[in-house]
Design an enzyme around this catalytic site. Structure first.
Site, PDB file in Angstrom:
ATOM      1  CD  GLU A   1     -39.810  42.025-114.642  1.00  0.00           C
ATOM      2  OE1 GLU A   1     -39.302  42.134-114.831  1.00  0.00           O
ATOM      3  OE2 GLU A   1     -39.497  40.891-115.809  1.00  0.00           O
TER       4      GLU A   1
ATOM      5  CG  HIS B   1     -28.099  32.987 -87.380  1.00  0.00           C
ATOM      6  ND1 HIS B   1     -28.371  32.775 -85.498  1.00  0.00           N
ATOM      7  CD2 HIS B   1     -28.759  32.195 -87.228  1.00  0.00           C
ATOM      8  CE1 HIS B   1     -28.240  31.352 -85.525  1.00  0.00           C
ATOM      9  NE2 HIS B   1     -28.358  30.256 -86.047  1.00  0.00           N
TER      10      HIS B   1
ATOM     11  CE  LYS C   1     -36.217  48.113-120.239  1.00  0.00           C
ATOM     12  NZ  LYS C   1     -36.739  47.272-121.418  1.00  0.00           N
TER      13      LYS C   1
END
Length: 560
Positions: free
Chosen positions: A361, A392, A517
């Protein structure tokens, strides 16, 4: 200091490094690691921490050139401007002073000419007093029962940072003892499943809800806050809200309108960015409720120790600066777009997700601080898992696929040591054996000639060959106490800032989250209209219209 419209890539220091890349391409870490003097020069110690960056694809000459780049980017001045409270977040006209959140009481750190440290400590003292009341049982809920369970509602930086610290402290013996009989949960997602999971097994009578929203208007947070207010009200009545909900906010009018006593609102400031807010009331309040303020104060002191190191240490010995410069080298010069954060500690399982936000960000920008398009890439794709789980999972790609620089983080002393009789080593030694082995495996690899000497069949040799020459660094912490957790946080916060300062971008705004948004608001209006009036989706492209129709036709949401 006025900002310069020149891009860092136009400087001689940048061009010098670009030319130097060709020299580095001719080297292999097998050879670089054989130079003991080089390796020794690439180890730094501070306050019990040991940084080893000798497995970076860099020479002593590379480091000199990177330090020249730091000078060309005016890094010293930019760090000073941050600590002096200048408005380095230029697009929002704000200071960037998360360092003030953990400064000693007698420190002087100014924003707009005012020392903010006394104000910070007023809030910290208020948190200490309140958390002591809750933990001692002198503050009780609506039915007279102590509040032993806490749900903190927040999203982004209001959740990822505090969750990282909480998870890191959960198994520290001292923290474990101080949290006995208490629970702390974090509610972030507006997905109702997250609500269901958070309240599962909890009794409203013994639950305190902390609502974290600076403006008290954050859509996701406030919807979750209203949902939990309904949960409390349904069980205990509307008058119980003031006893069972508190706020971290500066909008006292909306806090009161919501039903929370403004006296139980804990402030933070415009000069605190969300992803840098874990040391504010955003993190300190829920963590103090769980572990006690004295434990959280140790965390703040750890972060402050790195702040002082960052501000005062010459760059060639400055851990956040060195890490930041190496990241710039890996991203902008060697062309590695990602970074793996690999803590060999299960207690640090939430560290990579937090740094993912802090880093991506902050530095995921495409223009300079002056608004000029950048002709080079900034930011990294950050991801990670604790070792040995990651081995793994995705280490296959790191060893034999794309080159991804790795941060290995190890702890000398386990929080919960186990030694089984008859085992060759303790459980922690087994873990750390992998911590020490993996960086060498990445650096050295394995050649076809070595495999032939081991009598590996010819058809398998290409599959078992490891190219090596894959960069990593190792950070070794003496233990994982609250103090060390604070240090680790601050190292990465400042590392990210260094990268942004060198690239010449604004690491402290986040305009990239806004567009989605706005579009979500349009969709929300459509969903409301479709649910209440049966109107068909309109005004969207073919793809979105088709998806919306499918959702509305097949979803089981109740009609409003």
């Amino acid at each position: 200091m006025a900002s310069s419209t020149a891009l860092i890539c136009d400087t001689e220091a940048w061009k010098d490094l670009k030319g130097h890349v060709e020299d580095i391409k001719k080297t292999h870490l097998r050879d670089l690691m054989s130079d003991a003097n080089r390796c020794q020069s690439m180890m730094m110690e501070f306050d019990g921490l040991l940084l080893d960056y000798s497995r970076q694809r860099a020479t002593v000459e590379t480091m000199d050139k990177l330090l020249n780049l730091a000078k060309a980017s005016q890094l010293t001045e930019k760090i000073s401007r941050m600590f002096n409270g200048e408005h380095i977040n230029s697009t929002e006209n704000r200071s960037v002073l998360h360092v003030a959140l953990r400064a000693p009481k007698d420190a002087v750190i100014k924003a707009d000419g005012m020392n903010v440290v006394p104000e910070v400590w007023n809030v910290l003292d208020k948190i200490k007093e309140f958390s002591d009341k809750i933990r001692s049982g002198s503050w009780v809920g609506a039915t007279g029962k102590p509040l032993k369970d806490v749900i903190a509602i927040g999203i982004g930086g209001s959740f990822l940072g505090p969750l990282f610290v909480h998870t890191a402290l959960q198994t520290d013996p001292e923290a474990l003892e101080s949290a006995k009989g208490r629970q702390l949960r974090f509610l972030a997602n507006i997905d109702p499943v997250d609500v269901a999971r958070n309240i599962s097994g909890l009794n409203p009578e013994t639950t305190l809800v902390v609502v974290v929203s600076k403006t008290f208007t954050t859509a996701e947070t406030m919807l979750n806050a209203r949902t939990l207010r309904e949960w409390i009200t349904a069980a205990l009545g509307a008058s119980a809200v003031a006893k069972h909900m508190v706020a971290v906010s500066t909008n006292l009018a909306l806090v009161e309108k919501f039903g929370i006593d403004p006296n139980n609102a804990f402030a933070f400031w415009d000069w605190v960015g969300g992803r840098y807010s874990v040391c504010s009331a955003v993190g300190v309040l829920p963590l103090s409720l769980q572990y006690g303020f004295s434990m959280v104060e140790k965390f703040l002191k750890g972060a402050s120790s790195i702040d002082q190191h960052f501000q005062s240490t010459p760059f060639e010995k400055n851990i956040p600066v060195l890490l930041g410069l190496l990241s710039v080298w890996n991203v902008s010069f060697l062309g590695y777009p990602a970074r793996a954060i690999l803590p060999y500690s299960q207690a640090l399982e939430k560290f990579a997700p937090h740094i993912q936000q802090v880093s991506m960000e902050s530095n995921g920008k495409g223009v300079s601080i002056d608004g000029l398009p950048l002709p080079f890439e900034t930011g990294e794709i950050d991801f990670g898992e604790p070792g040995t789980n990651g081995q793994h999972s995705f280490y296959q790609l790191i060893h034999q696929g794309r080159v991804i620089p790795c941060d290995f983080i190890g702890i000398v002393k386990s929080q919960q040591p186990v030694y089984l009789k008859g085992e060759v080593v303790s459980n922690h030694d087994e873990l750390m054996s992998n911590f020490f082995a993996q960086p060498d495996a990445l650096a050295y690899g394995k050649t076809p000639e070595q495999l032939q000497k081991e009598n590996v069949s010819e058809n398998l040799i290409p599959h078992k060959t490891f190219s090596g020459n894959r960069p990593s660094l190792s950070l070794l912490l003496p233990e994982l106490t609250a103090y060390n957790v604070g240090q680790l946080l601050a190292i990465y916060e400042h590392r990210v800032a260094v990268q942004g300062f060198v690239w010449g971008i604004n690491s402290f705004d986040q305009w990239g989250v806004e567009l989605g948004k706005v579009l979500a608001t349009q969709v929300r209006k459509q969903l409301h209209s479709s649910r209440t009036q049966g109107t068909a989706p309109e005004g969207f492209n073919y793809s979105t219209t088709t998806l919306l129709k499918r959702y509305l036709e097949t979803s089981s949401e109740p009609q409003m």
